[in-house]
Design a protein around this motif. Structure first.
Motif, PDB file in Angstrom:
ATOM      1  N   SER A 219       0.834  -1.201   0.000  1.00 35.49           N
ATOM      2  CA  SER A 219       0.000   0.000   0.000  1.00 35.49           C
ATOM      3  C   SER A 219       0.865   1.245   0.000  1.00 35.49           C
ATOM      4  O   SER A 219       2.039   1.203   0.365  1.00 35.49           O
ATOM      5  CB  SER A 219      -0.935   0.010   1.212  1.00 35.49           C
ATOM      6  N   GLN A 220       0.250   2.337  -0.421  1.00 36.85           N
ATOM      7  CA  GLN A 220       0.942   3.630  -0.445  1.00 36.85           C
ATOM      8  C   GLN A 220      -0.095   4.739  -0.438  1.00 36.85           C
ATOM      9  O   GLN A 220      -1.123   4.643  -1.107  1.00 36.85           O
ATOM     10  CB  GLN A 220       1.815   3.745  -1.692  1.00 36.85           C
TER      11      GLN A 220
ATOM     12  N   GLU B  86      -5.265   5.984   0.283  1.00 39.18           N
ATOM     13  CA  GLU B  86      -4.267   4.938   0.448  1.00 39.18           C
ATOM     14  C   GLU B  86      -4.595   3.830  -0.532  1.00 39.18           C
ATOM     15  O   GLU B  86      -5.623   3.158  -0.411  1.00 39.18           O
ATOM     16  CB  GLU B  86      -4.247   4.388   1.872  1.00 39.18           C
TER      17      GLU B  86
ATOM     18  N   THR C 156      -0.026   4.465  -8.547  1.00 40.92           N
ATOM     19  CA  THR C 156       0.562   5.641  -7.913  1.00 40.92           C
ATOM     20  C   THR C 156       1.016   6.645  -8.972  1.00 40.92           C
ATOM     21  O   THR C 156       0.748   7.846  -8.859  1.00 40.92           O
ATOM     22  CB  THR C 156       1.746   5.233  -7.019  1.00 40.92           C
TER      23      THR C 156
END
Length: 87
Positions: free
Chosen positions: A3-4, A62, A78
């Motif tokens: 995750s980011q 997220e 992302t």
């Protein structure tokens, strides 16, 4: 699972056209792709789920990828958000 957190910079947030771009990118990967915002989990592969999350410019989401190809999917998702969800 990877995750980011990433900030939405598109002026319209994740609405209509940007949501379609976001969803189409997520559909390229076998893994489960979701995002968390304001105690809500949305399916990045569902345009209705994305629109229902009401993500606006400046919101932080997220991204969570789980399964085969998760790291590649997270990197791509992302990147598309960081580039403003443009074609």
């Amino acid at each position: 699972m990877v995750s980011q957190k990433v900030k939405i910079t598109n002026p319209t947030g994740l609405h209509l056209r940007p949501a379609g771009i976001f969803c189409n990118e997520a559909l390229k990967y076998e893994c489960k792709v979701t995002f968390l915002i304001r105690n809500t989990t949305a399916n990045a592969k569902s345009i209705l789920s994305i629109l229902g999350a009401c993500v606006k410019e400046g919101d932080e989401i997220e991204l969570v990828c789980e399964g085969e190809g998760e790291e590649e999917a997270l990197k791509a998702m992302t990147a598309i958000v960081e580039h403003g969800l443009e074609d």
